[in-house]
Design an enzyme around this catalytic site. Sequence first.
Site, PDB file in Angstrom:
ATOM      1  N   ILE A   1      -6.516   9.278  -0.337  1.00 36.32           N
ATOM      2  CA  ILE A   1      -6.850   9.033   1.136  1.00 36.32           C
ATOM      3  C   ILE A   1      -5.949   7.902   1.616  1.00 36.32           C
ATOM      4  O   ILE A   1      -5.287   7.071   0.528  1.00 36.32           O
ATOM      5  CB  ILE A   1      -8.212   8.524   1.197  1.00 36.32           C
ATOM      6  CG1 ILE A   1      -8.435   8.488   2.801  1.00 36.32           C
ATOM      7  CG2 ILE A   1      -8.589   7.301   0.749  1.00 36.32           C
ATOM      8  CD1 ILE A   1      -8.498   9.712   3.607  1.00 36.32           C
TER       9      ILE A   1
ATOM     10  N   HIS B   1       1.582   4.985  -2.791  1.00 40.00           N
ATOM     11  CA  HIS B   1       1.683   6.435  -2.197  1.00 40.00           C
ATOM     12  C   HIS B   1       3.005   6.881  -2.645  1.00 40.00           C
ATOM     13  O   HIS B   1       3.295   7.867  -3.116  1.00 40.00           O
ATOM     14  CB  HIS B   1       1.387   6.309  -0.726  1.00 40.00           C
ATOM     15  CG  HIS B   1      -0.065   6.306  -0.389  1.00 40.00           C
ATOM     16  ND1 HIS B   1      -0.626   7.489  -0.107  1.00 40.00           N
ATOM     17  CD2 HIS B   1      -0.926   5.161  -0.429  1.00 40.00           C
ATOM     18  CE1 HIS B   1      -2.140   6.864   0.293  1.00 40.00           C
ATOM     19  NE2 HIS B   1      -2.047   5.778   0.225  1.00 40.00           N
TER      20      HIS B   1
ATOM     21  N   ASN C   1      -6.808  -0.154  -0.675  1.00 37.68           N
ATOM     22  CA  ASN C   1      -7.044   0.926   0.352  1.00 37.68           C
ATOM     23  C   ASN C   1      -8.596   0.674   0.674  1.00 37.68           C
ATOM     24  O   ASN C   1      -8.726   0.772   1.914  1.00 37.68           O
ATOM     25  CB  ASN C   1      -6.885   2.262  -0.349  1.00 37.68           C
ATOM     26  CG  ASN C   1      -7.080   3.139   0.881  1.00 37.68           C
ATOM     27  OD1 ASN C   1      -6.371   3.408   1.696  1.00 37.68           O
ATOM     28  ND2 ASN C   1      -8.336   3.789   0.699  1.00 37.68           N
TER      29      ASN C   1
ATOM     30  N   HIS D   1      -4.364   1.261  -6.156  1.00 35.40           N
ATOM     31  CA  HIS D   1      -4.417   1.920  -4.911  1.00 35.40           C
ATOM     32  C   HIS D   1      -6.033   1.548  -4.387  1.00 35.40           C
ATOM     33  O   HIS D   1      -6.126   1.109  -3.167  1.00 35.40           O
ATOM     34  CB  HIS D   1      -4.409   3.434  -4.849  1.00 35.40           C
ATOM     35  CG  HIS D   1      -4.734   3.917  -3.548  1.00 35.40           C
ATOM     36  ND1 HIS D   1      -5.776   4.738  -3.410  1.00 35.40           N
ATOM     37  CD2 HIS D   1      -3.716   3.999  -2.474  1.00 35.40           C
ATOM     38  CE1 HIS D   1      -5.695   5.169  -2.077  1.00 35.40           C
ATOM     39  NE2 HIS D   1      -4.421   4.707  -1.561  1.00 35.40           N
TER      40      HIS D   1
ATOM     41  N   HIS E   1       0.849  -1.120   0.166  1.00 31.51           N
ATOM     42  CA  HIS E   1      -0.020  -0.139  -0.049  1.00 31.51           C
ATOM     43  C   HIS E   1       0.671   1.259  -0.034  1.00 31.51           C
ATOM     44  O   HIS E   1       0.850   2.017  -1.055  1.00 31.51           O
ATOM     45  CB  HIS E   1      -0.936   0.011   1.262  1.00 31.51           C
ATOM     46  CG  HIS E   1      -1.833   1.213   1.141  1.00 31.51           C
ATOM     47  ND1 HIS E   1      -2.284   1.473   2.534  1.00 31.51           N
ATOM     48  CD2 HIS E   1      -2.309   1.819   0.279  1.00 31.51           C
ATOM     49  CE1 HIS E   1      -3.366   2.521   2.256  1.00 31.51           C
ATOM     50  NE2 HIS E   1      -3.313   2.789   1.047  1.00 31.51           N
TER      51      HIS E   1
END
Length: 548
Positions: free
Chosen positions: A548, A213, A403, A399, A208
């Site tokens: 987020i 990110h 997520n 993502h 993740h």
Amino acid sequence: MYVPRDEAFIDEKKRSVDAGSWKGVMNNLFPFFKHSTESDSVNSIADINKLYKESRNHSNFPVESTADAFKFDPPNIVSRDASCCLRDDEFGRFTLAGMNPISIERLKAIERKKLFTLDYHDAFLPFLNSINAHPDRKAYATRTIFLLTQMGTLKPIAIELSLPSTNPFKPSKQVITPPVDATTCWQWQLAKAHVCSNDSGAHELIQHWLRTHACMEPFIIAARRHLSAMHPILKLLHPHMRYTMDINARARELLISSGGIIESLFSTKECSMEITSFAYKNWRFDMESLPADLIRRGVAELDPTEPHGIKLLIEDYPYANDGLLIWSAIERLVKDYVNYYYPDSNSIRSDPELNTWYYESIHVGHADLRHESWWPNLSTPNDLVSILTTLIWISSAKHAALNFGQYHYGGYVPARPSYMRRLIPNEDDPEYQNFISDPEGYFLSSLPRLQEMAFLMSMLEILSTHSEDEEYLGDRKELSTWRGTPEIIEAFYRFSMEMKAIEKEIEKRNSDTKLRNRCGAGVSSYQLLMPSSEAGVSCRGVPNSISI
């Protein structure tokens, strides 16, 4: 932590995130006010279930009591099976259709291609001495072997638990197999819980944080530095960069910081960023496209006769099946877009902004890996199509798959603990008799404490929430900027229609009883790659960006 104004949350997004954080604080604190002087150890499954709202459906209307006001909504798996342990079928299914569906690999030395593995041995073993030095953190480096059954499901058949070798007369590894009696049943449940603890840490820190990110950030910074506002590639990527810098800044302040949420709630403790850094040495941008990742893990093979050019060796692999639909749609859009603006290799070479952006993304943004030979060239329109498709895939569908299922798949801690507090005792260990006399009590005492469970659930709920201003894949807000280029507007329109068609196809798959990993008695359908969603914790929806 400074975030440029054009990368920061707008007011509506700030309100959404702040509201989620406030709700999380109340969910954490209120249940413990009246018990502040009592131990928050888990004494029974009932203690855990009290953290969740009770479903009342008299007269077909759910009623929320005052006592439920500060409790959590039951995650999907809790509403279907509230037992304290993870069933073997769920254990296998979640590797293909859970919150971390990108770690499963095939054992490549096996000719029949029926054995698969979840391997965290090398990722965790160097850090176990530091982790296990903490009195309330105990971990193994795990390997799990799964058999692909005739029904297309994965059945766990062995779990290897490794510790650093400290005693030449005592084995540093043990292998736990499916149970044959009451004792081995609880050993098997504990072994699965330790695997899930490894998986939770690897999911949060590697799959993740690192692979979405962190790896996207250099491309975003370089784009802002070198691509002008009207550059066609910036215009294409703009919605896929939305809010990523801001959410990454907040993650560095609260989540991955020293003593932050990840170190407090996961097994990795102060080794968390070391584990991420260790994994980054093996990160490869050219393996981040979906087809390349599936082939690298041995779960797919090249096959030009298949619709997407690859053949899945696990036919019912919901993440891969649905992901390939989205990947191919993104690729077609990008190909139409790039071929319009860059019809040949000369147009690529003669664009200094484009080349400087890509050069800096690698040589400054990913400086530790800048000399690696695997970086894709940027010489032809096809090269650019591949690079941009991968970037859009990472920031949107990949993502989303990692997520937005965190609360529903990870919010029932006994089924997926973020860390364990006790190892599995051997017969010569002092704790073995306690384990034999009260195995359920031993299992529960191995889990995080109740307050830490509540903290974890609050975090997962916040991270799994879509804000009101979310922009989803297929939605383009700035089509007017292409007013003079109807070919581009038409390409975006086709892409939007493809997203709607993909959503209908996923709905169809989720009702197909032959697909056991997404349909069946008590089986949660796989919706994480459904392109659209309402605001809130929906366990579906693919935003354009890492927001987020």
